[in-house]
Design an enzyme around this catalytic site. Structure first.
Site, short mmCIF file in Angstrom:
data_model
loop_
_atom_site.label_atom_id
_atom_site.label_comp_id
_atom_site.label_asym_id
_atom_site.label_seq_id
_atom_site.Cartn_x
_atom_site.Cartn_y
_atom_site.Cartn_z
N GLN A 196 4.70 0.72 35.30
CA GLN A 196 4.30 0.39 33.92
C GLN A 196 4.31 -1.11 33.69
O GLN A 196 3.27 -1.73 33.58
CB GLN A 196 5.21 1.11 32.93
CG GLN A 196 4.74 1.01 31.49
CD GLN A 196 5.40 2.04 30.58
OE1 GLN A 196 5.97 3.03 31.04
NE2 GLN A 196 5.33 1.82 29.28
N ASP A 197 5.50 -1.72 33.60
CA ASP A 197 5.54 -3.18 33.52
C ASP A 197 6.74 -3.69 34.29
O ASP A 197 7.60 -2.91 34.70
CB ASP A 197 5.51 -3.68 32.06
CG ASP A 197 6.70 -3.21 31.24
OD1 ASP A 197 6.86 -3.72 30.13
OD2 ASP A 197 7.47 -2.34 31.68
#
Length: 237
Positions: free
Chosen positions: A76-77
Site C-alpha cells: 500500500q504505502d
C-alpha cells in the site's frame, strides 16, 4: 507517443531504469507527474521528513527491470518509521526490527516451504530475482501513515501494472488485502496468475485468510509450469 524536446529533457532527468522509463514515458512527462513532483518539493521545503530517502523512491523499479519481472507483490504505502522504508514493499533495512506484517509473511513462508524464518527483513534478494516489490504509493511523511495517498502515485503505479499486463506474460501477482485486490482488478487473468489472500497485518491475518495461503509454493509451481526459473525465497542470514 512522440515526445517534444522539452518532454525529452524532462524524461532524461528521471533517475529510473531505462526499460521502465521508456514504457512509462507518457506518465512521467504528464501534468499529473508534474503535480506530484511539485507536491514532494513543497513537502521538503516545509522541512518535512519523507520516506524512503529520495534515492530509493524508485528502488523497486531500478532493482527489478521490466524484462526481469516474474512476480509482483503489491503493497500500500511505505513504512513511516525511521530507517524502515527502502523502496521495496514490505521490506526493511538490515538491522531494523521486523514489522508485524513482515513477521507474518516470514511465518507463512516457513509454514509453506519450510524455509527458516529470516533474521532480517531486507527483501532485496527477492527483487534481484524478479520479484517486483511495489507499493501503490511510493512516499510517505514520517510518522503519518497514508499521508501521500491521492497525490498521483496511485495513477503512476496503475500505469506500471498496465505495462506488465500488456507487455509481459505469465507474471504472478500476489495481492494481499482488499486494497491490493481492488488495484489488481485490471489484471488479465488469461495471461497472468493472480493470488489473493488477506493482508498479513496482525489485525487482518488473525481474522483468517492469510496463514495457509501458500502463495510462495503456488507462485513457484506456476512459474515452473511455464518454463520460468522459480524464486529462491530463502534470504541470507
Amino acid at each position: 507517443m512522440q515526445l517534444t524536446e522539452q518532454q525529452h529533457d524532462k524524461l532524461s532527468k528521471v533517475q529510473l531504469d531505462e526499460s521502465w522509463k521508456h514504457s512509462l514515458a507518457e506518465f512521467l512527462v504528464s501534468s499529473r507527474m508534474d503535480e506530484l513532483r511539485q507536491f514532494l518539493i513543497e513537502q521538503k521545503n516545509q522541512d518535512k521528513v519523507i520516506y524512503p530517502p529520495s534515492k530509493q523512491i524508485f528502488n523497486a523499479l531500478n532493482t527489478t527491470p521490466l524484462s526481469a519481472v516474474k512476480v509482483v507483490i503489491l503493497g500500500q504505502d511505505p513504512y513511516h518509521g525511521p530507517n524502515q522504508a527502502n523502496g521495496l514493499s514490505f521490506s526493511v533495512q538490515k538491522g531494523i526490527v521486523l514489522p508485524p506484517s513482515l513477521r507474518n509473511i516470514f511465518h507463512e513462508l516457513n509454514t509453506d516451504l519450510g524455509i527458516p524464518v529470516p533474521k532480517h527483513g531486507d527483501l532485496t534478494k527477492w527483487a534481484d530475482q524478479g520479484v517486483l516489490l511495489l507499493n501503490s504509493v511510493l512516499t510517505v511523511e514520517a510518522g503519518q501513515p497514508t499521508s501521500h495517498q491521492k497525490r498521483g502515485w496511485e495513477q503512476f503505479t496503475d500505469s506500471i501494472i498496465d505495462v506488465l499486463n500488456e507487455q509481459r506474460e505469465h507474471v504472478v501477482f500476489i495481492l494481499w488485502g482488499a486494497y491490493a485486490q481492488r488495484k489488481g482488478q485490471r489484471i488479465d487473468r488469461e495471461k497472468h496468475l493472480v493470488l489473493k489472500a488477506a493482508h498479513p497485518s496482525p489485525l487482518a491475518a488473525n481474522r483468517g485468510g492469510f496463514f495457509g495461503c501458500k502463495v510462495f509454493s503456488k507462485t513457484n509451481n506456476y512459474l515452473k509450469q511455464h518454463g520460468i526459473e522459480p524464486i529462491d525465497w530463502q534470504l541470507d542470514a
